[in-house]
Design an enzyme around this catalytic site. Structure first.
Site, PDB file in Angstrom:
ATOM      1  N   HIS A 336       0.957  -0.977  -0.018  1.00 11.55           N
ATOM      2  CA  HIS A 336      -0.108  -0.207  -0.041  1.00 11.55           C
ATOM      3  C   HIS A 336       0.893   1.207  -0.140  1.00 11.55           C
ATOM      4  CE1 HIS A 336       0.860   0.054   4.206  1.00 11.55           C
ATOM      5  NE2 HIS A 336       0.294   1.109   4.376  1.00 11.55           N
ATOM      6  N   LYS A 340       5.149   5.759  -1.591  1.00  7.85           N
ATOM      7  CA  LYS A 340       6.194   6.378  -0.639  1.00  7.85           C
ATOM      8  C   LYS A 340       7.693   6.466  -0.921  1.00  7.85           C
ATOM      9  CE  LYS A 340       3.740   7.481   3.670  1.00  7.85           C
ATOM     10  NZ  LYS A 340       3.785   7.112   5.110  1.00  7.85           N
ATOM     11  N   HIS A 365       1.232  10.139  -2.663  1.00  8.60           N
ATOM     12  CA  HIS A 365       1.839   8.866  -2.539  1.00  8.60           C
ATOM     13  C   HIS A 365       0.737   7.701  -2.738  1.00  8.60           C
ATOM     14  CE1 HIS A 365       0.776   8.443   1.927  1.00  8.60           C
ATOM     15  NE2 HIS A 365       0.920   7.054   1.463  1.00  8.60           N
TER      16      HIS A 365
END
Length: 499
Positions: A336, A340, A365
């Site tokens: 997930h 980032k 992100h």
């Protein structure tokens, strides 16, 4: 608006083992480019360049596959050193890393003016000139130690991950030795000449060609390659690259201006995938490896992705989801935060308030996560779920301000697991919040922002794991979170964004 998880229509392809290793790795290589600050598609173009050089060398067939994946994954350890680079310069790690990769540090007293300007712009950008000059001088004095530290962390970790993925020792050693130099001035072992593994020598040239051509053009990349022949690079491989260049056989689909799908297809055409058909356990292993890559980027997020995955999988099972749906949730949770990798450590590790521009990078992100995962056809639903992990039922989340009707149960599970993990995990500046308090904080988000059924399942899961026989369910209230993280003393502004 892009398709939401609640509206997602499943196809029949699914995770049936029909996906090849090259399809997954070539797609996830885009995430590695984000860490490096490289021009989009760097790993793919490096793969094409390196494989063309290898063909001229007549690389033995048993090493061809090793080189292929080493080229795609040569930067997989970069997230581990990103935080260290940020600490050294006190600024944006990606721009500095790009300068360090391009500069000929075999001539440490003659760095280019453009490199000096770039490094100066990144060193403690918010400090005064005297402080910045002092840090720059210190970095110059400790350059060798810093470089050894940065590269050692990076390539040892990269080699370790390739071994974990089952790529074999030849590929792992190629990745570990990418920054060795022909004259012995490289890192981490100061290997010289043919002591350097052949695959690493090819990777080094391919990497240089793409990084330099993206900034200064193809001819400049060849010229610089020839200048460093015998110092950085194997002279024989330099001659081969120059010959391919003159024959116009080196750069096909290797320009940043080339269509992304054409470049990736050319990479996939090099590997039929028939030898790399994946089982479900192999896909899980890849997801876990890239979760580790993400978590290694910042010491604030150590094992965060695995923590979210464990919580999400437990919730999914407690709610009675079918095994394939619970597996989907776990994989989405593992990946997930892959977006980032595109957020600078100067932002992720910042303890003071973020600027509007820095918040913009944080808010983006989840969208980047979705774009990366959507490159893998069977991962489309996973991409949607993973990209919604910061959405809230009342539309207050990001990046698309979706509401409850847009969010599937799988998406809601990952969102609950993400908040739980962020609150309960240890951080360098504080211990993880005690379970009762974590659940109390989360209860104030129910049912306005987080799903009540998912939260109940979470409570059930964590209750079964604690020493006490029972755990009373915190009172569920119908008001949004009225909790000030500033008052709690949380020092990382990026951490606050997790909720």
């Amino acid at each position: 608006m892009a398709q939401t998880s609640a509206a997602f229509r499943r196809n029949t392809q699914g995770f049936d083992g029909s996906i090849s290793l090259s399809e997954i790795i070539s797609a996830l290589s885009y995430a590695l480019d984000l860490t490096e600050g490289a021009v989009h598609g760097h790993a793919l173009r490096s793969c094409l360049l390196g494989m063309r050089i290898a063909e001229e060398v007549n690389l033995p067939s048993d090493q061809t596959s090793s080189l292929y994946f080493a080229l795609l994954l040569k930067d997989i350890g970069g997230s581990r050193s990103a935080s260290r680079v940020s600490q050294i310069i006190g600024g944006v790690d990606r721009a500095a890393s790009a300068a360090l990769n391009l500069e000929d540090w075999s001539k440490p007293h003659k760095p280019s003016l453009s490199t000096l300007k770039l490094l100066w712009s990144q060193v403690l950008p918010d400090a005064g000139r005297v402080v910045r000059a002092a840090r720059s001088l210190k970095n110059g004095v400790t350059r060798h130690h810093n470089t050894f530290d940065r590269i050692g962390i990076r390539y040892d970790r990269g080699a370790s991950i390739l071994n974990e993925l089952g790529m074999g020792p030849i590929a792992a050693e190629a990745v570990r030795s990418v920054d060795e130099r022909w004259d012995g001035s490289g890192y981490p072992d100061s290997l010289k000449g043919e002591q350097i593994p052949l695959l690493a020598r090819i990777c080094a040239i391919a990497q240089h060609l793409d990084l330099t051509s993206a900034i200064a053009g193809m001819q400049s990349a060849i010229d610089t390659l020839e200048e460093r022949s015998g110092t950085w690079f194997d002279p024989q491989l330099v001659r081969i690259a120059r010959s391919l260049h003159r024959r116009r056989e080196l750069w096909n689909n290797c320009s940043p201006a080339d269509a992304e799908q054409d470049t990736r297809q050319a990479v996939l055409d090099l590997d039929s995938g028939k030898r790399h058909q994946l089982e479900s356990s192999q896909i899980d292993r890849i997801c876990e490896a890239f979760a580790d890559v993400v978590d290694a980027k910042s010491h604030f997020t150590f094992r965060h992705s695995q923590g979210v995955a464990d919580a999400a999988f437990g919730i999914a099972q407690a709610m009675g989801l079918a095994p394939d749906r619970a597996q989907l949730v776990r994989r989405a949770a593992l990946l997930h935060d892959i977006g980032k990798l595109g957020v600078a450590n100067a932002i992720l590790d910042k303890k003071s308030q973020l600027s509007p521009e820095e918040w913009k990078a944080v808010y983006e992100h989840p969208r980047i996560t979705r774009r990366i995962l959507e490159r893998i056809a069977p991962f489309h639903e996973m991409a949607v779920i993973a990209g919604e992990h910061h959405e809230k039922l009342d539309g207050s989340g990001y990046p698309d301000h979706l509401k409850g009707s847009d969010l599937s149960v799988e998406s809601r599970i990952v969102a609950v697991a993400d908040v739980y993990a962020a609150l309960s995990e240890d951080r360098p500046y504080r211990a993880g919040i005690e379970l009762d308090e974590t659940l109390s904080i989360m209860s104030k988000l129910i049912p306005v922002q987080l799903d009540a059924e998912c939260f109940e399942a979470l409570v059930s899961v964590v209750s079964s794991k604690r020493d006490d026989a029972t755990l009373p369910l915190p009172q569920v209230v119908g008001s949004p979170l009225g909790y000030s993280f500033k008052n709690r003393g949380f020092k990382s502004a990026a951490f606050e964004s997790a909720l």
